[in-house]
Scaffold this motif. Sequence first.
Motif, PDB file in Angstrom:
ATOM      1  N   PHE A  73       0.850  -1.181   0.000  1.00 18.84           N
ATOM      2  CA  PHE A  73       0.000   0.000   0.000  1.00 18.84           C
ATOM      3  C   PHE A  73       0.893   1.241   0.000  1.00 18.84           C
ATOM      4  N   LEU A  74       0.563   2.197  -0.842  1.00 22.92           N
ATOM      5  CA  LEU A  74       1.381   3.393  -1.047  1.00 22.92           C
ATOM      6  C   LEU A  74       0.705   4.563  -0.344  1.00 22.92           C
ATOM      7  N   THR A  75       1.324   5.041   0.738  1.00 20.57           N
ATOM      8  CA  THR A  75       0.704   6.097   1.542  1.00 20.57           C
ATOM      9  C   THR A  75       0.893   7.479   0.960  1.00 20.57           C
ATOM     10  N   MET A  76       1.725   7.610  -0.069  1.00 23.25           N
ATOM     11  CA  MET A  76       1.982   8.936  -0.629  1.00 23.25           C
ATOM     12  C   MET A  76       1.128   9.248  -1.856  1.00 23.25           C
ATOM     13  N   VAL A  77       0.353   8.278  -2.338  1.00 25.06           N
ATOM     14  CA  VAL A  77      -0.484   8.522  -3.511  1.00 25.06           C
ATOM     15  C   VAL A  77      -1.769   9.228  -3.092  1.00 25.06           C
ATOM     16  N   PRO A  78      -2.553   9.761  -4.024  1.00 25.79           N
ATOM     17  CA  PRO A  78      -3.814  10.422  -3.664  1.00 25.79           C
ATOM     18  C   PRO A  78      -4.731   9.492  -2.884  1.00 25.79           C
ATOM     19  N   PRO A 103      -6.380   2.702  -1.262  1.00 27.78           N
ATOM     20  CA  PRO A 103      -6.893   1.350  -0.949  1.00 27.78           C
ATOM     21  C   PRO A 103      -6.452   0.273  -1.925  1.00 27.78           C
ATOM     22  N   TYR A 104      -5.826   0.648  -3.031  1.00 28.80           N
ATOM     23  CA  TYR A 104      -5.448  -0.321  -4.049  1.00 28.80           C
ATOM     24  C   TYR A 104      -3.927  -0.549  -4.001  1.00 28.80           C
ATOM     25  N   PRO A 105      -3.484  -1.724  -3.540  1.00 32.76           N
ATOM     26  CA  PRO A 105      -2.045  -1.955  -3.381  1.00 32.76           C
ATOM     27  C   PRO A 105      -1.353  -2.232  -4.712  1.00 32.76           C
ATOM     28  N   MET A 106      -0.053  -2.107  -4.696  1.00 29.02           N
ATOM     29  CA  MET A 106       0.791  -2.456  -5.830  1.00 29.02           C
ATOM     30  C   MET A 106       1.456  -3.791  -5.511  1.00 29.02           C
ATOM     31  N   GLY A 131       6.507 -13.072   7.496  1.00 30.73           N
ATOM     32  CA  GLY A 131       5.447 -13.748   6.767  1.00 30.73           C
ATOM     33  C   GLY A 131       4.307 -12.854   6.351  1.00 30.73           C
ATOM     34  N   PHE A 132       4.515 -11.513   6.409  1.00 37.61           N
ATOM     35  CA  PHE A 132       3.444 -10.594   6.069  1.00 37.61           C
ATOM     36  C   PHE A 132       3.225 -10.565   4.556  1.00 37.61           C
ATOM     37  N   THR A 133       1.975 -10.550   4.152  1.00 36.62           N
ATOM     38  CA  THR A 133       1.614 -10.458   2.737  1.00 36.62           C
ATOM     39  C   THR A 133       1.117  -9.073   2.349  1.00 36.62           C
ATOM     40  N   LYS A 134       0.954  -8.188   3.351  1.00 34.90           N
ATOM     41  CA  LYS A 134       0.501  -6.825   3.077  1.00 34.90           C
ATOM     42  C   LYS A 134       1.351  -5.860   3.905  1.00 34.90           C
ATOM     43  N   LEU A 135       2.007  -4.932   3.218  1.00 31.99           N
ATOM     44  CA  LEU A 135       2.852  -3.942   3.863  1.00 31.99           C
ATOM     45  C   LEU A 135       2.514  -2.567   3.288  1.00 31.99           C
ATOM     46  N   ALA A 136       2.976  -1.539   3.977  1.00 27.78           N
ATOM     47  CA  ALA A 136       2.747  -0.160   3.525  1.00 27.78           C
ATOM     48  C   ALA A 136       4.075   0.561   3.417  1.00 27.78           C
ATOM     49  N   LEU A 137       4.282   1.261   2.297  1.00 26.98           N
ATOM     50  CA  LEU A 137       5.474   2.077   2.095  1.00 26.98           C
ATOM     51  C   LEU A 137       5.192   3.466   2.667  1.00 26.98           C
ATOM     52  N   VAL A 138       6.003   3.881   3.630  1.00 25.73           N
ATOM     53  CA  VAL A 138       5.784   5.141   4.349  1.00 25.73           C
ATOM     54  C   VAL A 138       7.040   5.990   4.220  1.00 25.73           C
ATOM     55  N   GLN A 139       6.850   7.267   3.963  1.00 25.49           N
ATOM     56  CA  GLN A 139       7.963   8.204   3.919  1.00 25.49           C
ATOM     57  C   GLN A 139       8.292   8.651   5.343  1.00 25.49           C
TER      58      GLN A 139
END
Length: 455
Positions: free
Chosen positions: A171-176, A181-184, A249-257
């Motif tokens: 999940f990209l926290t810097m996008v609009p 809600p839509y991960p890459m 073992g995480f399958t969902k992460l968030a990229l945070v600045q």
Amino acid sequence: MAMMDNKEFLISHIRNSFLTSDDTGMFEMIIDVDDHEQHRNGLASDSGMESSDNELSHSYDILPDMDFGAHRRRSNTAQRLERMKKQKRNQSKVKNIPWKDTNLQYYAEEKGHLFEKKDLSPLKWSDTSLISRLSEQLDSSASMGENPFIEYAKFDGKASVGVSTKKIDIFLTMVPPEDRPYPMTVVVIATAKIQDLVGLICWQYTIEMREPPLQENTDLYCLHIAEDDGEVDTDFPSLDSKEPVSKFGFTKLALVQKDVPANTNKPSVIVTVNVPHRGFNKFQVESMNIPMREILDKVLKRRKIKVRPGQSYNLEKQVEPGLPVDLDANLSSMDTLEFCLVREHSISGEKVEIDPVASKSGTRLFRQRAVTYDADSLASCDMLEEKDGGKSVFWLTYFGHDYKHHDFEADTDMCNEIVHKMNNILELRLSPVRKDYVAHRDKKLQKKRESFHKS
């Protein structure tokens, strides 16, 4: 010498000498042609001499390279003849249909555009010079600039063969906000480190031309655990950049600045909500004007609590237990950032309310009244027995003029939960009633042990 002048004898002798040693098959084909011509011209004779010569000609000379004990190998000519027969058989299955011109006029309106001419010209005129479409694509790709994260492309698992990989939704926290809600989806090789995964995410982000552009320094970004809806779990620190990806073992992460708060550029506010006996949760809110109802919804969603019919939850200030807050009020009016999640009509820390259930038989003339006990008057809460059908009985001991108790029957899981909560409250408060009851109970147990040992 007469034998040497006989053409038939010479041919027979040559055939006998070379037929078995000629792998090309050319000689045999030539001799066969000559034989056929001689027969057509009447040169062949049925005389005894010629017949004897022909019979002798069928006895082949013994050559060193002959295969004794095995069948004679097929000559190339025989193989070619076999191929020719096969080609003729295949050609017999082919049907040739000649093209015939027709005088009928074709109308596209009736039968449609079957062979309509299309403009496939790859070139166009621009400033009196020809520019191909490939040149246009190359020019447009060159204008994009070089990907500053190209060194991390080697960790892309989609381009690797024969190595272990991991598929992670980022999940990209810097996008609009509408895109958060839509991960890459990123596929990384399992041997990569977290800092390599961060670089790979930045590389793929840039390749896909996402907005806004990222800072070229990967040290400015980190990875956090994320919920299924993309919300960053701030209860845990970011993943250690030096650890291997295979460790988690995480399958969902968030990229945070790192230098910008997640999800907003405004000063953030951290709200803490304690869940009795189950830890706590911290939430980052944008402003103090958020309604308390939204904070309640956040903690219920984070805890995955399903509100069943007849149940309701509320928030209490941590410094004011037993007093529900107004859920329609804003956070700014609370004078605190720490709260406690409580379920209404459940055991609180100040008092216990007992509301008896009416009898289903309806034979009782009088209904037992509801009673309320202060927490300081409670002495103990213990499991009494387990019954069939998943039911159990526990009793609540309280002090009036003397120690008394109430018996309760409920599902075994519910009984265990109530007893556990009650004992936690009693241990925390440790009222004089509780101290005297425990001391009295311990003395009775000690006397029983002594009497047992004496007997």
